[in-house]
Design a protein around this motif. Structure first.
Motif, PDB file in Angstrom:
ATOM      1  N   LYS A  11     -20.066 -48.144  46.875  1.00  0.00           N
ATOM      2  CA  LYS A  11     -20.260 -47.161  45.808  1.00  0.00           C
ATOM      3  C   LYS A  11     -20.212 -47.846  44.443  1.00  0.00           C
ATOM      4  O   LYS A  11     -21.048 -47.595  43.588  1.00  0.00           O
ATOM      5  CB  LYS A  11     -19.171 -46.085  45.899  1.00  0.00           C
ATOM      6  N   THR A  12     -19.237 -48.730  44.254  1.00  0.00           N
ATOM      7  CA  THR A  12     -19.126 -49.411  42.964  1.00  0.00           C
ATOM      8  C   THR A  12     -20.294 -50.369  42.749  1.00  0.00           C
ATOM      9  O   THR A  12     -20.766 -50.514  41.638  1.00  0.00           O
ATOM     10  CB  THR A  12     -17.797 -50.183  42.845  1.00  0.00           C
ATOM     11  N   LYS A  13     -20.799 -50.998  43.852  1.00  0.00           N
ATOM     12  CA  LYS A  13     -21.953 -51.882  43.696  1.00  0.00           C
ATOM     13  C   LYS A  13     -23.172 -51.093  43.266  1.00  0.00           C
ATOM     14  O   LYS A  13     -23.920 -51.511  42.388  1.00  0.00           O
ATOM     15  CB  LYS A  13     -22.250 -52.619  45.005  1.00  0.00           C
ATOM     16  N   ASN A  14     -23.366 -49.912  43.887  1.00  0.00           N
ATOM     17  CA  ASN A  14     -24.495 -49.066  43.492  1.00  0.00           C
ATOM     18  C   ASN A  14     -24.349 -48.617  42.041  1.00  0.00           C
ATOM     19  O   ASN A  14     -25.324 -48.586  41.292  1.00  0.00           O
ATOM     20  CB  ASN A  14     -24.610 -47.850  44.422  1.00  0.00           C
ATOM     21  N   GLU A  15     -23.140 -48.252  41.654  1.00  0.00           N
ATOM     22  CA  GLU A  15     -22.895 -47.843  40.260  1.00  0.00           C
ATOM     23  C   GLU A  15     -23.154 -48.999  39.304  1.00  0.00           C
ATOM     24  O   GLU A  15     -23.762 -48.815  38.248  1.00  0.00           O
ATOM     25  CB  GLU A  15     -21.453 -47.343  40.101  1.00  0.00           C
ATOM     26  N   GLU A  16     -22.688 -50.186  39.697  1.00  0.00           N
ATOM     27  CA  GLU A  16     -22.906 -51.361  38.848  1.00  0.00           C
ATOM     28  C   GLU A  16     -24.388 -51.666  38.713  1.00  0.00           C
ATOM     29  O   GLU A  16     -24.877 -51.966  37.619  1.00  0.00           O
ATOM     30  CB  GLU A  16     -22.174 -52.576  39.429  1.00  0.00           C
ATOM     31  N   GLU A  17     -25.121 -51.585  39.826  1.00  0.00           N
ATOM     32  CA  GLU A  17     -26.564 -51.829  39.767  1.00  0.00           C
ATOM     33  C   GLU A  17     -27.247 -50.795  38.892  1.00  0.00           C
ATOM     34  O   GLU A  17     -28.136 -51.116  38.103  1.00  0.00           O
ATOM     35  CB  GLU A  17     -27.154 -51.823  41.181  1.00  0.00           C
ATOM     36  N   GLU A  18     -26.822 -49.545  39.026  1.00  0.00           N
ATOM     37  CA  GLU A  18     -27.409 -48.479  38.216  1.00  0.00           C
ATOM     38  C   GLU A  18     -27.111 -48.714  36.730  1.00  0.00           C
ATOM     39  O   GLU A  18     -27.985 -48.553  35.875  1.00  0.00           O
ATOM     40  CB  GLU A  18     -26.847 -47.121  38.662  1.00  0.00           C
ATOM     41  N   ILE A  19     -25.909 -49.131  36.438  1.00  0.00           N
ATOM     42  CA  ILE A  19     -25.523 -49.418  35.051  1.00  0.00           C
ATOM     43  C   ILE A  19     -26.371 -50.560  34.508  1.00  0.00           C
ATOM     44  O   ILE A  19     -26.871 -50.505  33.381  1.00  0.00           O
ATOM     45  CB  ILE A  19     -24.014 -49.738  34.967  1.00  0.00           C
ATOM     46  N   MET A  20     -26.568 -51.607  35.322  1.00  0.00           N
ATOM     47  CA  MET A  20     -27.370 -52.751  34.869  1.00  0.00           C
ATOM     48  C   MET A  20     -28.824 -52.349  34.662  1.00  0.00           C
ATOM     49  O   MET A  20     -29.463 -52.782  33.700  1.00  0.00           O
ATOM     50  CB  MET A  20     -27.270 -53.903  35.875  1.00  0.00           C
ATOM     51  N   VAL A  21     -29.365 -51.507  35.551  1.00  0.00           N
ATOM     52  CA  VAL A  21     -30.744 -51.027  35.390  1.00  0.00           C
ATOM     53  C   VAL A  21     -30.862 -50.229  34.097  1.00  0.00           C
ATOM     54  O   VAL A  21     -31.812 -50.394  33.323  1.00  0.00           O
ATOM     55  CB  VAL A  21     -31.182 -50.188  36.624  1.00  0.00           C
ATOM     56  N   ASN A  22     -29.868 -49.376  33.823  1.00  0.00           N
ATOM     57  CA  ASN A  22     -29.871 -48.598  32.570  1.00  0.00           C
ATOM     58  C   ASN A  22     -29.801 -49.532  31.362  1.00  0.00           C
ATOM     59  O   ASN A  22     -30.464 -49.306  30.345  1.00  0.00           O
ATOM     60  CB  ASN A  22     -28.710 -47.605  32.537  1.00  0.00           C
TER      61      ASN A  22
END
Length: 167
Positions: A11-22
């Motif tokens: 979950k945190t990896k997906n959130e981190e990836e989403e944050i980086m994409v943003n």
């Protein structure tokens, strides 16, 4: 200390990836790499905190909301801008007036200085003339004693001295 499970890690990896994409999207919009750098620094800080046994910091990821001004605020801002413009014009006008006055004072003082220098020159000339006359006058009163006891007076005649009395 709570050990994260595999689900939480994903979950945190997906959130981190989403944050980086943003952050990457924000970089493209702003034409600046600053958002990406900020996110990278935040992730490094979070990793170091977790590694050292501290809990994660919760960072609010919301973008700053830009507010639009109301008509009254726009009116006040425009009025303030106009007041500033008028104030700047008045200030520049006062500066120009002050500079003109100072230039006039400088010219007046320069004229006074020239006049005083001319007066100094004429007084020096007059002093030299009087000094020469005094020297001639002193010379005319010199009495020379001759061997026979008669006195001889010197009188000025032009640039020469004339001897009065006989020898």
């Amino acid at each position: 200390m709570k050990v994260p499970t595999d689900i939480e890690k994903a979950k945190t990896k997906n959130e981190e990836e989403e944050i980086m994409v943003n952050a990457i999207q924000q970089c493209l919009e702003d034409e600046s790499c600053l958002p990406l750098i900020k996110e990278e620094i935040k992730l490094k800080i979070q990793c170091k905190r977790v590694e050292s046994g501290k809990e994660e910091l919760k960072v609010d990821q919301r973008r700053r909301v830009q507010y639009s001004l109301t008509e009254e605020e726009v009116f006040k801002r425009n009025r303030r801008k106009e007041q500033n413009r008028r104030s700047a014009v008045r200030t520049r006008s006062r500066q120009k007036t002050r500079i003109a006055e100072l230039e006039k004072d400088v010219n007046s003082l320069e004229e006074d200085q020239c006049s005083l220098e001319q007066t100094i020159d004429s007084l020096k000339t007059e002093l030299q003339t009087l000094d020469n006359m005094l020297k001639i006058h002193k010379c005319s009163q010199v009495k020379l004693l001759s061997s026979c006891g008669s006195s001889i007076q010197l009188l000025p005649t032009g640039n020469n001295l004339a001897i009065l009395g006989g020898m």
